[in-house]
Design a protein around this motif. Structure first.
Motif, PDB file in Angstrom:
ATOM      1  N   ARG A  82       0.902  -1.324   0.069  1.00  0.00           N
ATOM      2  CA  ARG A  82       0.147  -0.065   0.078  1.00  0.00           C
ATOM      3  C   ARG A  82       1.041   0.943  -0.056  1.00  0.00           C
ATOM      4  NH1 ARG A  82      -4.837   1.675  -1.496  1.00  0.00           N
ATOM      5  NH2 ARG A  82      -5.747  -0.110  -0.466  1.00  0.00           N
ATOM      6  N   ALA A  83       0.889   1.977  -1.065  1.00  0.00           N
ATOM      7  CA  ALA A  83       1.557   3.423  -1.006  1.00  0.00           C
ATOM      8  C   ALA A  83       0.915   4.424  -0.367  1.00  0.00           C
ATOM      9  CB  ALA A  83       1.833   3.768  -2.564  1.00  0.00           C
ATOM     10  N   ASP A  84      -0.391   4.746  -0.584  1.00  0.00           N
ATOM     11  CA  ASP A  84      -1.448   5.585   0.177  1.00  0.00           C
ATOM     12  C   ASP A  84      -3.070   5.134   0.055  1.00  0.00           C
ATOM     13  OD1 ASP A  84      -2.426   6.225  -2.210  1.00  0.00           O
ATOM     14  OD2 ASP A  84      -0.757   7.756  -2.706  1.00  0.00           O
ATOM     15  N   ARG A 106      -3.586   4.075  -3.805  1.00  0.00           N
ATOM     16  CA  ARG A 106      -2.844   3.524  -4.680  1.00  0.00           C
ATOM     17  C   ARG A 106      -2.011   2.446  -4.059  1.00  0.00           C
ATOM     18  NH1 ARG A 106       1.080   7.990  -6.906  1.00  0.00           N
ATOM     19  NH2 ARG A 106       1.079   8.468  -4.614  1.00  0.00           N
ATOM     20  N   ARG A 132       1.756  -0.186  -4.758  1.00  0.00           N
ATOM     21  CA  ARG A 132       3.336  -0.180  -5.468  1.00  0.00           C
ATOM     22  C   ARG A 132       3.855  -1.650  -5.655  1.00  0.00           C
ATOM     23  NH1 ARG A 132       5.817   2.000  -1.729  1.00  0.00           N
ATOM     24  NH2 ARG A 132       5.371   4.031  -2.242  1.00  0.00           N
ATOM     25  N   SER A 141       6.381  -3.981  -6.896  1.00  0.00           N
ATOM     26  CA  SER A 141       7.972  -4.051  -7.128  1.00  0.00           C
ATOM     27  C   SER A 141       8.489  -5.285  -7.473  1.00  0.00           C
ATOM     28  CB  SER A 141       8.726  -3.637  -5.613  1.00  0.00           C
ATOM     29  OG  SER A 141       8.387  -2.567  -5.370  1.00  0.00           O
ATOM     30  N   GLN A 191       6.006  -0.368 -10.050  1.00  0.00           N
ATOM     31  CA  GLN A 191       4.689   0.011 -10.900  1.00  0.00           C
ATOM     32  C   GLN A 191       3.703   0.823  -9.752  1.00  0.00           C
ATOM     33  OE1 GLN A 191       2.881  -3.160 -12.836  1.00  0.00           O
ATOM     34  NE2 GLN A 191       1.455  -1.629 -14.004  1.00  0.00           N
ATOM     35  N   ILE A 192       3.030   1.685 -10.007  1.00  0.00           N
ATOM     36  CA  ILE A 192       2.101   2.449  -9.197  1.00  0.00           C
ATOM     37  C   ILE A 192       0.582   2.039  -9.837  1.00  0.00           C
ATOM     38  CG2 ILE A 192       1.259   4.513  -8.040  1.00  0.00           C
ATOM     39  CD1 ILE A 192       3.873   3.545  -7.091  1.00  0.00           C
ATOM     40  N   THR A 247      -3.691   2.092  -9.187  1.00  0.00           N
ATOM     41  CA  THR A 247      -4.819   2.588  -8.482  1.00  0.00           C
ATOM     42  C   THR A 247      -5.544   1.358  -7.836  1.00  0.00           C
ATOM     43  OG1 THR A 247      -5.046   4.594  -9.928  1.00  0.00           O
ATOM     44  CG2 THR A 247      -6.757   4.098  -8.662  1.00  0.00           C
TER      45      THR A 247
END
Length: 314
Positions: free
Chosen positions: A253-255, A258, A260, A262, A270-271, A273
């Motif tokens: 979890r990036a935020d 989104r 992430r 790897s 890669q990001i 949604t």
């Protein structure tokens, strides 16, 4: 528009409901029963009304009296609200508030208001029954939706559901991880064709029910050791990391919106949604399905087996 009826008979409520239905027009695809308490009613109806835009429904909410509340003499009384128009989503909403003896048999209260020839779904947005299929309102439904994430200890609540699971039961902890499962499957599909998976680590919120289901789903599907790691001060699933013969793939979890992804063969992650899921979204998904989820049954059975084994070891 909201019509309030005090100490009403079911015959009077049916008459008023038929009049309201005649002003609305259109058809309903299901009857949604909601079992709740007064403090949680409006939040539950907001989610149900939002979901009804895709699934026009007759919504019947039974508001259970708080412990010790109700008529002192045990009188069988029933108050009701009929909501239509902007107060009811795409359909009509009936709020039943039984008091005294009437509260002991909520199934007999709602039967006169069920729509003919459409599925019945029962939803417990907060407090969960010990056995959904044997609950008075649960017995009326072909689909029964519980919400372990709303409990004080979601993982323990999910484990408590497992032994009494019946075909047609589903919990929103499973629905919440639909997007996670889709991204994990899409990421690992090509990897599994070229590399051997050696182990998996799932990380996230302590006692999170969705994380418990993710742990057992991956262990069932991959047949490799899976480790669970608690992440303090985090909400939900934080990361799924898969160690293979070709390196480690990670989805984290990036935020709030989104994740992430790897991989060892990519210079940059890669990001993607993937917003956190709201109650309207998860309820909407289950109302769209209305069929037993076999994979959920398998995963919940595995969770129940682990729970029994841990209990025996103690």
């Amino acid at each position: 528009m909201i019509t309030t009826l005090t100490a009403a008979s079911t015959e009077r409520i049916v008459s008023e409901l038929l009049d309201a239905e005649g002003t609305m027009g259109g058809s309903r695809v299901l009857t949604l029963l909601i079992s709740t308490h007064a403090a949680d009613l409006e939040e539950a109806l907001t989610a149900a009304h939002g979901a009804s835009l895709d699934h026009p429904s007759r919504i019947i909410a039974v508001v259970h009296p708080e412990d010790g509340a109700g008529s002192d003499d045990g009188a069988d009384t029933l108050d009701a609200e009929i909501r239509v128009g902007h107060d009811a989503g795409a359909g009509e909403t009936l709020v039943l508030r039984p008091h005294g003896a009437a509260a002991a048999h909520p199934d007999t209260l709602v039967v006169p208001f069920l729509l003919p020839d459409v599925p019945v779904v029962t939803w417990w947005p907060t407090t969960m029954p010990a056995c959904a299929a044997q609950d008075p309102l649960g017995r009326l439904a072909s689909t029964r939706i519980t919400n372990a994430p709303a409990q004080a200890d979601p993982a323990a609540a999910l484990s408590a559901l497992a032994p009494s699971h019946a075909r047609g039961d589903i919990d929103l902890a499973w629905t919440r991880m639909t997007l996670w499962r889709a991204i994990v499957a899409a990421t690992l599909g090509p990897v599994l064709r070229e590399h051997e998976v050696r182990s998996v680590t799932v990380a996230g919120e302590r006692a999170n029910a969705s994380l418990s289901l993710m742990f057992h789903w991956l262990r069932l599907r991959l047949g490799v050791p899976v480790e669970r790691v608690d992440v303090e001060d985090f909400s939900g699933i934080a990361q799924v990391a898969v160690a293979t013969s070709g390196g480690t793939w990670s989805i984290e979890r990036a935020d709030q919106e989104r994740v992430r992804i790897s991989s060892p063969d990519a210079a940059q992650p890669q990001i993607v949604t993937m917003p956190r899921r709201e109650p309207i979204t998860t309820l909407n998904e289950e109302l769209r399905r209305l069929s037993p989820d076999v994979v959920y049954e398998e995963v919940l059975a595995a969770l129940a087996a682990d729970h029994r084994a841990a209990h025996i070891e103690r």
